[in-house]
Each structure stands twice: as C-alpha cells, then as structure tokens.
Design a protein around this motif. Structure first.
Motif, mmCIF file in Angstrom:
data_model
loop_
_atom_site.group_PDB
_atom_site.id
_atom_site.type_symbol
_atom_site.label_atom_id
_atom_site.label_comp_id
_atom_site.label_asym_id
_atom_site.label_seq_id
_atom_site.Cartn_x
_atom_site.Cartn_y
_atom_site.Cartn_z
ATOM 1 N N LYS B 34 0.827 -1.212 0.000
ATOM 2 C CA LYS B 34 0.000 0.000 0.000
ATOM 3 C C LYS B 34 0.866 1.269 0.000
ATOM 4 O O LYS B 34 0.450 2.320 0.454
ATOM 5 C CB LYS B 34 -0.954 0.002 1.206
ATOM 6 C CG LYS B 34 -2.325 0.606 0.902
ATOM 7 C CD LYS B 34 -3.435 0.053 1.749
ATOM 8 C CE LYS B 34 -3.422 0.548 3.157
ATOM 9 N NZ LYS B 34 -4.654 0.215 3.906
ATOM 10 N N LEU B 88 -2.609 7.383 -2.489
ATOM 11 C CA LEU B 88 -3.784 6.551 -2.185
ATOM 12 C C LEU B 88 -5.048 7.365 -2.322
ATOM 13 O O LEU B 88 -5.032 8.597 -2.307
ATOM 14 C CB LEU B 88 -3.658 6.010 -0.756
ATOM 15 C CG LEU B 88 -3.139 4.572 -0.639
ATOM 16 C CD1 LEU B 88 -1.720 4.454 -1.157
ATOM 17 C CD2 LEU B 88 -3.245 4.080 0.760
ATOM 18 N N TRP B 89 -6.068 6.685 -2.426
ATOM 19 C CA TRP B 89 -7.417 7.226 -2.479
ATOM 20 C C TRP B 89 -7.592 8.237 -3.606
ATOM 21 O O TRP B 89 -8.314 9.224 -3.505
ATOM 22 C CB TRP B 89 -7.815 7.830 -1.121
ATOM 23 C CG TRP B 89 -7.733 6.810 -0.025
ATOM 24 C CD1 TRP B 89 -8.421 5.661 0.040
ATOM 25 C CD2 TRP B 89 -6.887 6.857 1.114
ATOM 26 N NE1 TRP B 89 -8.066 4.978 1.177
ATOM 27 C CE2 TRP B 89 -7.119 5.692 1.852
ATOM 28 C CE3 TRP B 89 -5.953 7.799 1.616
ATOM 29 C CZ2 TRP B 89 -6.457 5.406 3.052
ATOM 30 C CZ3 TRP B 89 -5.300 7.504 2.802
ATOM 31 C CH2 TRP B 89 -5.547 6.323 3.519
ATOM 32 N N ASP B 113 -7.429 2.530 -8.086
ATOM 33 C CA ASP B 113 -7.244 3.204 -6.802
ATOM 34 C C ASP B 113 -6.318 2.304 -5.990
ATOM 35 O O ASP B 113 -6.655 1.163 -5.676
ATOM 36 C CB ASP B 113 -8.579 3.385 -6.083
ATOM 37 C CG ASP B 113 -8.461 4.263 -4.856
ATOM 38 O OD1 ASP B 113 -7.350 4.377 -4.279
ATOM 39 O OD2 ASP B 113 -9.480 4.842 -4.455
ATOM 40 N N ALA B 115 -5.499 1.972 -3.049
ATOM 41 C CA ALA B 115 -5.924 1.414 -1.760
ATOM 42 C C ALA B 115 -6.644 0.087 -1.917
ATOM 43 O O ALA B 115 -6.721 -0.686 -0.959
ATOM 44 C CB ALA B 115 -6.820 2.408 -1.035
ATOM 45 N N TYR B 116 -7.131 -0.162 -3.127
ATOM 46 C CA TYR B 116 -7.922 -1.377 -3.302
ATOM 47 C C TYR B 116 -7.235 -2.450 -4.121
ATOM 48 O O TYR B 116 -7.841 -3.422 -4.512
ATOM 49 C CB TYR B 116 -9.262 -1.043 -3.974
ATOM 50 C CG TYR B 116 -10.060 -0.045 -3.164
ATOM 51 C CD1 TYR B 116 -10.362 1.200 -3.712
ATOM 52 C CD2 TYR B 116 -10.462 -0.325 -1.875
ATOM 53 C CE1 TYR B 116 -11.086 2.126 -2.972
ATOM 54 C CE2 TYR B 116 -11.173 0.595 -1.143
ATOM 55 C CZ TYR B 116 -11.480 1.828 -1.684
ATOM 56 O OH TYR B 116 -12.179 2.729 -0.957
ATOM 57 N N HIS B 203 -8.691 -5.344 3.380
ATOM 58 C CA HIS B 203 -9.415 -5.178 2.113
ATOM 59 C C HIS B 203 -8.398 -5.332 1.006
ATOM 60 O O HIS B 203 -7.583 -4.437 0.797
ATOM 61 C CB HIS B 203 -10.058 -3.790 2.026
ATOM 62 C CG HIS B 203 -10.897 -3.489 3.220
ATOM 63 N ND1 HIS B 203 -12.136 -4.035 3.399
ATOM 64 C CD2 HIS B 203 -10.651 -2.724 4.306
ATOM 65 C CE1 HIS B 203 -12.633 -3.598 4.551
ATOM 66 N NE2 HIS B 203 -11.752 -2.809 5.119
#
Lengths: 226, 603
Positions: B34, B88-89, B113, B115-116, B203
């Motif tokens: 991440k 991120l995001w 994205d 983060a995912y 996640h």
C-alpha cells in the motif's frame, strides 16, 4: 377449575419475579471518570472505534458493489470523469508518510471532520434509496445502518479524543478541536451528487478513516496488534 | 499475416508485411504494501517492427499526463510506481501506448485506486514443529512478509494455512486470523505433511502460497493401542454383565423364547369329559379297536417300574412349594403324554388334582395339603385323593404325609392341622370317622379304579403304609386298623389292560396278588407314626408290615407296632422328644435316614 387457575397465577407471578431478579445487569461504562464502574482503557476505546470503522467500511463496500453490479453496465468506466467528492476540500494525507507526518491532533481532527462531513449526506442517501423503487429494502436498510454507524463512530472518536486530552496526549497547541462543519453534498458544479457518486465517495472516505484510526492507535497505544 | 498486408506496406528489406502494433492490454496493477504499486501489460502483436511501449497515467480530476517513472524494476512490460509517485485514495487513469515505425496503438484505460489493489507478498520463514504435549500436534509458525508494515498499523494482515499429505488431493485449510502461529491437530501419525501459508490485508487480495514446508508426524501407535485395550475391556465388562443378567433371568428368557408347547389337540378328545373324571369314556372314543395289537403285548411291557427317590425328595417341601411345584408341573407337563412313570412325582399330583377337581367339593381341603406326590410303585396312590375319601366334617383333613418311595421310611405323623409337606399317597382321612377308615379305605381302594384316569391300575396300589389315623386330639380314637398291610416294594407292571390300565404286581412275589401284600422292602425303614410333635417314629425292621397299632397314647415314644404277623417287633427308632420339636431340623433316624419331614410346619 379455580384451583388450577390459582396455581397458574401463582406460577406466573413466580416466573415474573424470577425474571425480574435474573435480569442480566450490564455494567455501565462511565464516561466521566471512575466512580465505581468499569472504565475502559484507551486501548480498548481504540479497539472499539477501529472495529466500528471496519464494519462501516465493509458496509459501504457492499453497497458500492451492489450498485456497480446492478446499475452500471461497465466495470471500468471508460472516460468517466467523476465529480469531486464534497469532502475533497478536506486535506487528507494520501500516503503513509504523509499520515505519519501529521500530528496526533491533526490526524484526529481530520478524522472528525470527515465523519462530520458525512452526517447529512448519508441521511440523504438513505432517503433517496428508500424512495426509489429500484432498491430493495435490504439495501436501503444498509444505507440507514451506515448512517447510524457513521454517527456512532463520530461519537466514539470524540470520546477517544477526550480521553487523550485528559491523559495529556493531545497537546495544547490546538485549542480544542475546531468544530467540524457539516457539509452539504454539493459538488463544484452545484449539482447534487447521485447515489452512486455518494457511495463511491463514502467508500473511499470510510477507508481513510479506518486507516487513520489505525495509525493513530499504533502511534499512541502500540502494544496490541501493531 | 498476409491478411494484414492489404493496408500495409510491403517492405523490401524484411520481405514481409509490416503494420502498426496491436493494442496492448493492461493486465493488472498490484501494490504489495500500500505504498508502491506496479502495473503490467500484455503487448499485442508488434506488427513485425520493433515496437516500444509507454505507459501514461493521469490522476483523478486532473488533465496532467505523466509517464511511467520506472519500466525496469518490475520486469518486462511493467511499470513500477515508487512511493513518491503513489497516492492513495485517488484514481489513476492508466494507458499503455505501443509505438512502432508504422504507428502506435493505445490500450484501453484502466482506473486504479491503489488502496484497493493491495496484494501482499507471501509470508516468510514458515516453520512446522511437532510438539508432543498431550498428543502430538504440529505448531506452524511464520513471519509477516518483509515489505508489509503492520507495525505502524498501515496494513493489517490476516493469515491462512493449509495442510495435506503428499498423496492427498484436498487441502485442509485453517484460518489463523492475525496471529503468526497455528496448532494443527488430528494429523495422522507416521505420515509426512506439507504446510503452506498465505496472507491478505483486510481489504485486498490474497497473497501467493508459500513454498511447502514438510513435517513428519511421529509414530504414536502405543497410545492408540491403549485406547483399544480400554475399549476391549469395557466391552468385555458389558458382555459379562449382560450374560449374568441373562443367567439370572434365564427362566423368564426361556419362557419368552421357548413358550410352552401346548398339547396336541386330538380329534375326538373331549376335554370336558376329562375334567369330569370319567376318564374311561374319554379315552374310549380315541381307542381304535384292535389297535394296538395285543399279540406280543408282553414284549412291550416295561419290566418293572423302578422307583427311587433321591435326596431331594426327602426334603420337606412346604406345602406352598408343593402346590407350586404341582402347578408348575401341571403347566409344563403334558397330560396327554404317555408319561406315567411316577418318577415324576408331580405328575401324579396333577392327576390327583384333576381327579379332585372333578369332585369339586372340598377341594380346598386338598389344596391345603398341596398335592400329594406320587410315589413310586404307588402309582395308584391317588386313591387317597378321591373325592370319595372321607372328608373331615369339620373341614380339617388329615393326611398322611408319605415320603414315599420304597426306601423311604414310613412315617406317620399326626397332624393337627393338616398340612402334610410331602406325601406320596395322600391319604386323607377324616378323624371323625376313624372307624370308617378301613372300610373307606377299602372303598377307596376299589373306588379308585374307576376314578383313575386309567393310567395306573388301582389294584396295584400298594401302600405299604399302614393306615394311620390321625387323631386330631391325639387321643382316644382308636386307630383303625390298617386294613391291608401295605408295603413299599417294587412292583412290576404286569400288563396293560385294554382300558389303559397298568396292572402292577409286586416284584418280589410274582404270584402275589396285588392285594394284601404286606411285603416290604428289607432295607428301608418305615415310618411308623408321626407324633403330635411332628416326630417321625420309624420302624427299624420293615420286613413286616407294621400294622398300626396306634396307641392312642400318642405321646408314647415307643410306638408299639402290632403286626399281623409279627415276627419282629417293631422297634421304633425315633424317640420323640418333647415339644418344641416340630420345627426342628432334620432328624437322623436310626437306620441312617434323615428325615426332614419334621420340618413340616404344623398348622
């Protein structure tokens, strides 16, 4: 006959009495200092809010997936330009170092701002989902639950901040927490955001909240799970 | 290739058709921690010319296009975004452009994205150790992937492991949560297992499985064997208990499993007639004239009936027992069967009872005595039970308890209340008509015949006992003389007459008539009398019938025996002791017999 009735009545009364006495009593959690009741530690408080935020995020994830699956034909939106989320005005760290660079107070403030900003939009989301025929009751219930969770989470984080201030962890550099503003979900262009956009934005913001809380926790109470 | 040549240029140099490259395709983008991420693409057909690929990206809500900063780190056809370039995001809009001399081609854009798209590296240092604490199990432990920063809370990893034997198809999967160890139980002993671990952020995507780690379980058969030993012992124990229970209840089990077989229903056989006692009529309907052939009949005869009694018969039975025994035998024995031998003492009893039932009257009296057991030769002893026998006017009947069988000593006894324990020939005499006794006896004697079922001939009934009369008061009533002297002895079945009667004759004297024999066995003692205290007076010498000379003075110890032919005086061998005797135990008689009839309760 009357005798059996009497017996039944006696039995009922006995049961009621038993029930009354055998009620499970729950220890109240004292918000204001120890006065004989069980006071959770800061670590416990952090664990609770983190769990709460995790649940909230998973709910938003589910709703977003449902939306994408049933209402939007293509997964990868080619050329789709999202309108900005209404919370984009709030400055949030977009990486680990940035998040770690922020002070505890600022981080806490960011979290609270985010949560505050979503209070009304979530309510609107639920309202519009409930009114539309497209959604089954299950989805609109999820939206309602999500709104309640956001509200609870905000309260929880406020409690955590309060505890930290009491414990002296939050410096006095910030004179109290600035009042988080309630924001309207109005995009730049002035149009109301659609449900899908709201869900998309909220999913992201709840992820942010969860991450920030974890960082805060491991910075302040690093014993468990860090 | 040639199909593409139509719009293309044929180069002389390459002697082939060339074209612009095909559209490349972005396959995936992944972030291991991440903080950075990598995107891979798949190049299309290069069109025959050297083609270059470039990745461009655009951040959300911005028009600025950036090119991939690093094409090398992640390998061929990849783009690596380092920490500075990773946000991120925020949505990344990524495209890949393939360019060659003839043209370029742009892939479809992909929104990412970061983060995912988190997929961590595999866990590291997987170790599996056998721990032998309360049953061996395997403790698997590992470490987090190096790149994941869980310490700061940036990433939260959940672990999963799986186990199988080499040859198995299916893996056993276990969830370990956030902990970095796991205990695996229930693995088979003496087998080798492979273990793999993987992880996932809260996640995101699962990592790859680690390389298998091998672990061998030790052999712990002895422990299993002790379990089998315990199981075996337990089951043996249960089997023993069941066996014992069955044994205890064997009678009821036998009754349940082998219910008594009812007697055959003989056509033409009238039960009612039987009950009424007119046995001859009953059987006459069954008899086929001329069958069985009487010629050579003697060959079929039993030489003689041999009766003995064993010790058990000497036991004094309670009248109740007797009735029980008789009832049992009644139910079990088959009245229709040809068993007539009096070794089954109870058989005669039932017959007697049946004969009795016919009479109907005073049945209770007889029942008091229980059944009289049949004695040996005295198969016709039932005569005592006849309805015609004198009955006590006052309801009390005296019986003569006879422990009958030839060796048995006679004993008389006096009963006040009649409750003979055991008698072979019940003789129910009425005190009120003592004098009638002899005559009654004779009458009985003759009357017996018709009333018998015909199995045994009456005349053969020998009663070596002399009659005793029972004087309830024990006094004064002159004892009736014993009419015919009777002696215990062997009898021989002479023949069976057409009425199915066994004609018996005494063995000792073939010419003897059944009547009037006073022959007695030599070695057996006869009971002379039973005194009021339930003492049996025995005669030492039973050679001659001891005709009762019932001295009215029953207290006399030395009963005097007057025999009709008294070559030998009777010698009482038992001396009566005084009261308090009755319920005493066995008495040893002079001739060595133990008589337990004194145990009879006196009623």
């Amino acid at each position: 006959m009357s005798r059996s009735l009497k017996q039944v009545a006696v039995l009922l009364v006995a049961l009621l009495c038993l029930d009354l006495h055998s009620r499970v009593g729950s220890a109240p959690i004292c918000a204001h200092g120890p006065s004989g009741c069980h006071v959770p530690s800061l670590a416990d408080l952090f664990d609770r809010v983190i769990q709460h935020s995790a649940r909230m995020h998973s709910l938003s994830n589910d709703l977003h997936s449902e939306f994408e699956q049933y209402f939007l034909p293509s997964k990868n939106h080619i050329g789709k330009i999202y309108r900005k989320c209404h919370t984009s005005s709030i400055l949030t760290p977009n990486g680990k170092e940035n998040a770690q660079k922020l002070a505890r107070e600022e981080l806490t403030e960011v979290i609270l701002k985010l949560l505050m900003a979503w209070r009304d939009p979530l309510f609107q989301l639920h309202q519009s989902m409930a009114h539309q025929q497209d959604f089954n009751s299950f989805s609109s219930n999820k939206a309602l639950e999500m709104g309640d969770m956001a509200h609870e989470l905000r309260k929880g984080v406020e409690k955590v901040a309060e505890r930290m201030r009491v414990l002296g962890m939050l410096g006095n550099s910030v004179t109290g927490l600035s009042v988080a503003e309630a924001m309207l979900p109005i995009s730049d262009s002035g149009e109301a955001m659609s449900n899908y956009e709201l869900l998309y934005c909220f999913r992201r913001d709840s992820n942010k909240v969860q991450n920030y809380l974890k960082i805060l926790k491991c910075r302040i109470v690093p014993e468990h799970d860090c | 290739r040639f199909s593409r040549c139509d719009a293309l240029i044929y180069t002389m140099v390459l002697n082939d058709c060339v074209s612009a490259p095909d559209k490349p395709r972005l396959t995936s983008c992944r972030s291991p921690e991440k903080e950075t991420f990598t995107c891979w693409w798949e190049p299309g057909d290069d069109g025959g010319l050297p083609t270059t690929y470039a990745l461009y990206y655009r951040l959300e809500n911005s028009e600025t296009v950036y090119e991939c900063p690093d094409y090398r780190t992640a390998g061929e056809n990849s783009c690596f975004f380092n920490k500075n370039d990773t946000s991120l995001w925020i949505n990344y809009n990524i495209t890949v452009v393939a360019t060659n001399a003839l043209g370029k081609n742009i892939s479809d854009p992909v929104e990412v994205d970061v983060a995912y798209i988190v997929q961590p590296n595999t866990p590291e240092n997987v170790t599996a150790v056998v721990v032998d604490d309360q049953g061996p199990f395997v403790r698997v432990s590992w470490e987090k992937p190096r790149t994941a920063d869980t310490r700061s809370g940036w990433i939260t990893l959940l672990y999963q492991l799986r186990v199988k034997q080499e040859k198995d198809k299916e893996w056993e999967e276990y969830d370990a949560g956030m902990q970095k160890y796991y205990n695996v139980f229930s693995l088979h002993p003496d087998k080798e297992f492979m273990v793999q671990v993987r992880c996932k952020p809260d996640h995101g995507f699962w990592s790859e499985w680690t390389q298998p780690t091998y672990v061998k379980m030790p052999d712990y058969i002895p422990r299993e064997r002790s379990l089998w030993i315990i199981i075996t012992i337990f089951s043996i124990f249960i089997i023993l208990i069941l066996t014992w229970t069955l044994n205890v209840k064997r009678n009821s089990v036998k009754l349940c499993l082998l219910p008594p077989v009812p007697g055959p229903k003989i056509k033409g056989f009238d039960k009612q007639l039987l009950k009424s006692g007119k046995s001859e009529e009953v059987f006459s309907s069954l008899v086929i004239q001329g069958f069985p052939p009487t010629i050579g009949y003697d060959d079929l005869l039993v030489e003689y009936l041999e009766v003995y009694d064993n010790e058990e018969q000497e036991l004094v039975l309670d009248s109740k027992d007797l009735s029980e025994v008789c009832m049992k035998s009644k139910s079990l024995s088959d009245c229709d069967s040809g068993r007539g031998s009096c070794d089954s003492r109870t058989l005669l009893l039932e017959k007697c009872m049946e004969g009795r039932e016919g009479s109907g009257s005073d049945q209770h009296q007889y029942s008091q005595h229980g059944e009289t057991s049949c004695t040996s030769t005295e198969s016709s002893e039932c005569q005592g039970l006849e309805p015609g026998s004198p009955e006590s006017s006052d309801g009390r009947v005296k019986t003569w308890p006879v422990v009958f069988s030839s060796p048995q000593p006679h004993h008389h006894y006096q009963v006040e209340a009649v409750k003979p324990v055991y008698h072979s020939v019940p003789e129910i005499l009425n005190r009120s008509s003592p004098h009638a006794m002899p005559t009654n006896y004779h009458q009985l004697h003759h009357q017996d015949i018709p009333q018998q079922e015909g199995r045994f001939s009456k005349p053969a009934c020998r009663h070596s006992q002399s009659y005793n009369q029972f004087n309830l008061d024990g006094l004064d009533t002159p004892a009736p003389g014993v009419s015919p002297s009777r002696s215990l002895e062997y009898v021989e079945v002479q023949r069976v007459n057409p009425e199915n009667m066994l004609l018996l004759r005494p063995l000792s004297d073939p010419n003897r008539e059944p009547e009037g024999s006073d022959y007695a066995g030599e070695d057996y003692s006869k009971v002379k009398e039973v005194t009021s205290n339930n003492i049996l007076l025995l005669q030492r010498d039973t050679y001659h019938q001891c005709v009762d000379d019932y001295s009215q003075d029953l207290d006399s110890q030395a009963g005097q025996c007057t025999t009709q032919q008294p070559p030998h005086p009777c010698k009482p061998v038992i001396y009566q002791s005084n009261s308090g005797m009755p319920q005493e135990g066995m008495r040893v008689m002079g001739n060595g017999y133990v008589d337990s009839t004194v145990l009879m309760p006196s009623y």
